[in-house]
Design an enzyme around this catalytic site. Sequence first.
Site: not given
Length: 654
Positions: A106-108
């Site tokens: 997912s978005y880091p």
Amino acid sequence: DDDDDDDDDDDDGDEIGAYEISEWKWHRERVFDEPSAISLEALCSEFLKKNNKKGKLVSTIRSKQSKKPPPGMNTVEMLKTCSKMGIGAHRAMQIAERLYLDGFISYPRTESSAYPPGFDFKRIIASQTSNDEWGDIAKKILSFPSIRKPSGGQDAGDHPPITPAGRFGNRNSMSGEMFRVYELISRHFLATLLPDLVLENIESEIVIAESEKWRAKGVKILDFGWTEALPRRAPKLKIIPDTYQLSESDSKNNKSRDVDVVSVTVDRGETQPPKYLTESELIGTMEKNGIGTDASIPTHINTIEARKYCEIVARDGRRVVPTELGITLCRAYASIDEELALPTVRAHIEKQLDLIAEGKADKNAVVSQALMQIKAKFIHFEKNIAIVDNLFEASFASPKELQSTPHTVCGRCRRYLKLQASGRRRGRKTYRLFCETEAETFECPRNASSIKPWSGRFCEICDFELSIYETSDGERAYPFCPFCYNHPPDFGTSSKSAGAGGCPHFALHPIVSERAIAPCPECEKEAEKDPYYLANATLGDSSSATAVVSLPQLLLDPILRKGGRWRLNCTKCDLIIGLPKGLKKVEVSDEHECSACDAKCLILTKVCGEREETEEFEKICCCFCEDDVRDASVIQLASSIAANGGGGGGGRRR
């Protein structure tokens, strides 16, 4: 000895099942008096000798401890853990972004460590069941009657914690570093959904010679819980052999028994300075102090490393070691404005930005205030930029350029200041003193022809060792304190005695006042034309302290000049009074003043006789009112003496 506190969640163990035998720690931990330590060692050794090397096991305490699973992984936690694994923060961020773009995670970039309501755990867990390395853990979680939502963490309102995404990944589908970061994120996610880690802490105590106690602390894992997914974070087992444990019933009934003790020895050591921060510790400290955001922290670290302000030593846990350049830069900032080297300003602005985001502060007001603050600091820094130049030049110029020599003692660190030629002004060398320990430079008067140590004398105010400063004409010398010259004490006076071409200190400074005998007559004439002086003089008699200390003084020159004359120099103008020739020593008396003119008396020492048949005569008198001294003295101007090539010519009798 190191403390045996419980392992922190951030401390990685080797692997599940790793263990070590617990060490016995003395209850006093350490003593700093060696004779006392040797005496206690002898006491215990004698006891063991008499008791067949037996000590008394007096207690065993057992307690259970649970450690909850970690919260969800945010960006800072990912960067800290990757650094511990040997992957730098900047590189870790690049890898995480690549994994995100490829659909593996997912978005880091997120500050949240708490999962939002309605988060679909089952879908992500199911995507991990086919992995050869942690697929069984995912299946185990799915077999639970219900999936417990992780507790703890913080929802920052931006993005959910970092988790695996829909695309399946394994060692064959990505490179080594990418897989290690992907494995970390996947295992961490699964760990947040597993039960608590359950430990049993055991502590046994042995007593020798009735008063000296030794304790051993053991750790036993009863349920590996979430560390099954994160074996690196499982605490290392610490084993206390059963022989050195009392049963629960014996412990409850305060029973004791003898156990074997081989020996008691003294271990000598030294206190050690703290180690440099690891990159992981630096990231945590930056987050704590509000320096940067989850997205910019790795960029900041990469920037200071690229600019050679520090280097990251990979072989030692990625410790961040400041370079001489970085240390000098920080000291230069701190010497002008301490806040420039501290996180306070940046942290305050970051906090104000958060308040804007929360609707608690006005954007325009915050921006205006921040700009005013930064502008004021910039103007102040620009005015004092010479401090930075001097410090860098003193720190990095080659030894040949510096030609520095040990000079006088620093009043702070008690080490020698180094005298350096800092350049040229009007064809003449200029000087500064540099303290390597404190990394601070002290400018010397720019019209100095020489700066010399003054026979071990120290300033009463700052305890710096004093020097003798000779003016550019080479005809006058004055006491000089490097610290007080660069940081003038506030005497609450507008003294005019610290002229650009004369004495470098005000008349009230102790090193001046103890050698001053009276106001300069030439400067006094000029001062009488000054309205400011006239206004202050009317407050009292012209000989009062208020009127006198505001005038330039006649000061006893610390150097015996060519021609055998001691001199009195004005602290401002170039007036010189040459005292009679043939005086061995001249001192200013602290106890005697002339009743006629209020000048301090001089102690004149003269040697009479020839060779071995000599005798010293001492005379205390006023050089202005004592006829034979006054008649043998000459009044000169430094400019005239220099024009005549030095010496004592060109003067007039007083």
